[in-house]
Design an enzyme around this catalytic site. Sequence first.
Site, short mmCIF file in Angstrom:
data_model
loop_
_atom_site.label_atom_id
_atom_site.label_comp_id
_atom_site.label_asym_id
_atom_site.label_seq_id
_atom_site.Cartn_x
_atom_site.Cartn_y
_atom_site.Cartn_z
N GLY A 31 0.81 -1.22 0.00
CA GLY A 31 0.00 0.00 0.00
C GLY A 31 0.84 1.26 0.00
N HIS A 37 4.48 1.85 -8.04
CA HIS A 37 3.42 0.85 -8.05
C HIS A 37 2.53 1.00 -9.29
CE1 HIS A 37 4.07 1.23 -3.54
NE2 HIS A 37 4.22 -0.07 -3.72
N MET A 187 11.47 5.99 -6.19
CA MET A 187 10.18 6.12 -5.49
C MET A 187 10.07 5.03 -4.44
SD MET A 187 7.65 8.07 -7.35
CE MET A 187 7.94 9.23 -8.67
N SER A 189 7.59 4.14 -0.65
CA SER A 189 6.60 4.61 0.33
C SER A 189 7.31 5.27 1.50
CB SER A 189 5.75 3.44 0.84
OG SER A 189 5.18 2.77 -0.27
#
Length: 289
Positions: A31, A37, A187, A189
């Site tokens: 997530g 993603h 990139m 999270s």
Amino acid sequence: MKILRLPGEMHAVRDSLRGTPVVTGLVPTMGYLHEGHVSLLEAARERCDRVVMSLFVNPAQFRPDEDLDQYPRDEERDFAIAEKAGVDFVYAPDPEGVYPAGFATRVEVEGLTEVLCGDRQWRGREHFTGVTTVVSKLLNAVDPDFAFFGQKDAQQATVIARMAEDLEFRTEIVVLPTVRERDGLAMSSRNAYLSAPARERASAIWSALLETEALYPQEGLDAALAAGRHRLEAAGIRPEYFEARHPGTLDPAGDDPDQAILVAVAADVEGTRLIDNILIEPDRQARRK
Ligand code: PAF
């Protein structure tokens, strides 16, 4: 787009597609989606008839002192991004669904998990055991034709590909290029944890990898790695490791311009652990003669 919370719901979808010509793609995530993603979701959308995205912050791959509780979460935003990217099913089970009472199985890959991030002094191989255990559960629950992973986590992708081959999963593991911010930072999270000055300093990770790639052909591997490490240290970043490895085996790479090498780095930036790598192909190495 359908959201499935229970393993049984995922199994029902899987079983309804079995034996049909429908090509299924799985994008496993924890997530807090970013463009990296999205690039995996888009590749899955392009290649597959049905796209399943799993969304599960897997406790088994965090060390007790790691950021499991603080790990960034925003399900509603993730669902919106997934829907826009054309996902058909989001599989978002609870920890109790994935690891019910009595759960006692670990899927462990030897060798590849003992170096780089798997080194005991960094995350340790238990991290990868947590990853391979959950990914094998996801591959069984979804039974995809393709599963998509990012090259940023090169060691993870190598370990998962080894596991999928060793355990005869019928899924093809697809690894796609790292998506970067404008200044080159991969990139992740976890970039959300960085303060503005730390975020700026973190771009030195990609500059250091590029410098190593540029210097390698003329200066040789040791000098190129030393220059990369120096570039990081000049930005106030002490790497956990900054090493050259063979991409498939993760054995230490020698100074051989005819072999592809993976230069991999992990570094703590203001308490946030960041990883990145560059794959230097033989044809991108001007010969030293
Ligand atoms: O790369 C990740 O986000 C995770 O390690 C994965 C593959 C989803 C397994 O939890």
